[in-house]
Design a protein around this motif. Structure first.
Motif, PDB file in Angstrom:
ATOM      1  N   ILE A 127       0.858  -1.200   0.000  1.00 38.24           N
ATOM      2  CA  ILE A 127       0.000   0.000   0.000  1.00 38.24           C
ATOM      3  C   ILE A 127       0.892   1.247   0.000  1.00 38.24           C
ATOM      4  N   GLY A 130       2.192   1.633  -3.392  1.00 37.32           N
ATOM      5  CA  GLY A 130       1.187   1.830  -4.438  1.00 37.32           C
ATOM      6  C   GLY A 130       1.332   0.833  -5.576  1.00 37.32           C
ATOM      7  N   SER A 131       1.876  -0.353  -5.264  1.00 37.54           N
ATOM      8  CA  SER A 131       1.996  -1.404  -6.290  1.00 37.54           C
ATOM      9  C   SER A 131       2.301  -2.738  -5.615  1.00 37.54           C
ATOM     10  N   TYR A 173      -5.184   0.459  -4.672  1.00 31.74           N
ATOM     11  CA  TYR A 173      -3.761   0.825  -4.596  1.00 31.74           C
ATOM     12  C   TYR A 173      -2.955   0.234  -5.760  1.00 31.74           C
TER      13      TYR A 173
END
Ligand SMILES: NC(=O)c1ccc[n+]([C@@H]2O[C@H](COP(=O)([O-])OP(=O)(O)OC[C@H]3O[C@@H](n4cnc5c(N)ncnc54)[C@H](O)[C@@H]3O)[C@@H](O)[C@H]2O)c1
Length: 259
Positions: A127, A130-131, A173
Motif C-alpha cells: 500500500i 502503491g503497487s 492501490y
C-alpha cells in the motif's frame, strides 16, 4: 512492461512449489527472498539458484513478529513487489474422527493464520508503495473435499475467501491478489508435513497422490502436476500480463475442477 529485478518474497520456499517459484523468478533476474521453517532445505534451494539472486530467512510463518521482521528488513532495502505464499502442511485424509484439536490448531495456524501473518505486513508495505502482486497457494481441496483432511480442506477454502477480500481492499492501490489452486503435485509435502506435524496426523502417505489408479480416475489429464507448472502460473499472475486479474482462483490441476 515489468522491469527486473523485482523483490519477491516466497514462503515455503525450501521445497516443492515454493522452490520452483523461487527458480522461475530468479531465472528471470528477480531477487528472491526465501522464507521457510527449515534451514537445511533453504540452503539447498539457495545453492541451486543463480549466485547472489537469493536470500534465505529461517522463520516459522506462525511467528507473527518473526515474519514482520523479515518483511521489514526486505522493505528497508527497497520494496516488496511480489508475495508468493506457498508455505503449507497436509493432514493426510484426517476426517472429523481423526482430527484432534491439536491437529486442527496446527494446520489452521500454519496454512491460514500463517498466511495472514505474511499478507498483513506485506499488504501494508505494498500500500505504501502503491503497487504489488499477491499470489497465494490454495488447493483443489477447497472444492473437492475427499482427497485431503478436514483442517486442510477448511484452511484452503478460507484462503479463497481471504484472496477475494484482499482484492477488494487492495485494488484501489494498484495491487492484485489471486490464488493458484493446484491438484496433485509431486513434491515433498508428505515428508515435510510428517516432519512438522509429527504423529498428530494418522497417515500422510495416503491420498490421491500416492494412488495412480485414483489419480487416473479423478484427473482428466491422468497425471500429477509438476511444481514448475504451478510456478509458471504464479509467475504469470505476478506479471504485467495479469495486472487486471484480481480476486481470482486459477486451478492448475489437470482438469480436476471440471469433473
Ligand atoms: N503437493 C501437492 O499436491 C499440493 C496440492 C495442492 C496444494 N498444495 C499446496 O502447495 C503449497 C506448497 O506445498 P508443496 O507441495 O510444495 O509442499 P512441500 O512440503 O514440498 O513445501 C512446503 C514448504 O513449506 C514449508 N513450511 C511448512 N510449514 C511452515 C511454517 N510453519 N513456516 C515456514 N515454512 C513452512 C516446509 O518446510 C516446506 O519447505 C502448500 O500450501 C500446499 O498446501 C500442494
Amino acid at each position: 512492461m515489468t522491469t527486473a529485478p523485482r523483490n519477491v518474497l516466497i514462503t515455503g520456499a525450501g521445497s516443492g512449489i515454493g522452490a520452483a517459484v523461487a527458480a522461475i523468478f530468479a531465472a528471470q533476474g528477480d531477487r528472491v527472498h526465501l522464507l521457510d521453517i527449515s534451514e537445511s532445505r533453504l540452503e539447498s534451494v539457495v545453492a541451486s539458484l543463480p549466485e547472489g539472486s537469493a536470500q534465505a530467512h529461517v522463520v516459522d510463518v506462525t511467528d507473527y513478529y518473526g515474519v514482520a521482521g523479515v518483511v521489514e528488513s526486505i522493505a528497508a532495502a527497497g520494496s516488496i513487489d511480489v508475495l508468493a505464499g506457498c508455505a503449507g502442511v497436509f493432514d493426510g485424509l484426517a476426517g472429523i474422527e481423526q482430527t484432534s484439536r491439536e491437529l486442527w490448531d496446527r494446520v489452521i495456524d500454519i496454512n491460514l493464520t500463517g498466511t495472514f501473518n505474511v499478507v498483513k505486513p506485506v499488504a501494508q508495505q505494498m500500500i505504501s508503495q502503491g503497487s504489488g502482486s499477491i499470489v497465494l497457494i490454495g488447493s483443489i481441496a477447497a472444492s473437492r473435499a475427499l482427497p485431503d483432511g478436514l483442517a486442510y480442506d477448511t484452511s484452503k477454502a478460507a484462503l479463497e475467501g481471504m484472496t477475494r477480500r484482499l482484492a477488494v481492499d487492495l485494488g484501489r492501490y494498484g495491487i492484485n491478489a489471486n490464488l493458484v489452486a493446484p491438484g496433485v503435485v509431486e513434491t515433498g509435502i508428505r515428508a515435510t508435513s510428517e516432519e512438522i506435524l509429527g504423529d498428530m496426523v494418522p497417515d500422510t502417505k495416503v491420498g490421491v497422490g500416492t494412488n495412480p489408479d485414483l489419480m487416473k480416475m479423478l484427473i482428466p489429464m491422468q497425471r500429477g502436476g509438476l511444481a514448475s507448472e504451478v510456478a509458471a502460473t504464479v509467475y504469470f499472475l505476478a506479471g504485467d500480463g495479469a495486472a487486471y486479474i484480481s480476486g481470482d482462483v486459477i486451478h492448475v490441476d489437470g482438469g480436476w475442477i471440471a469433473t
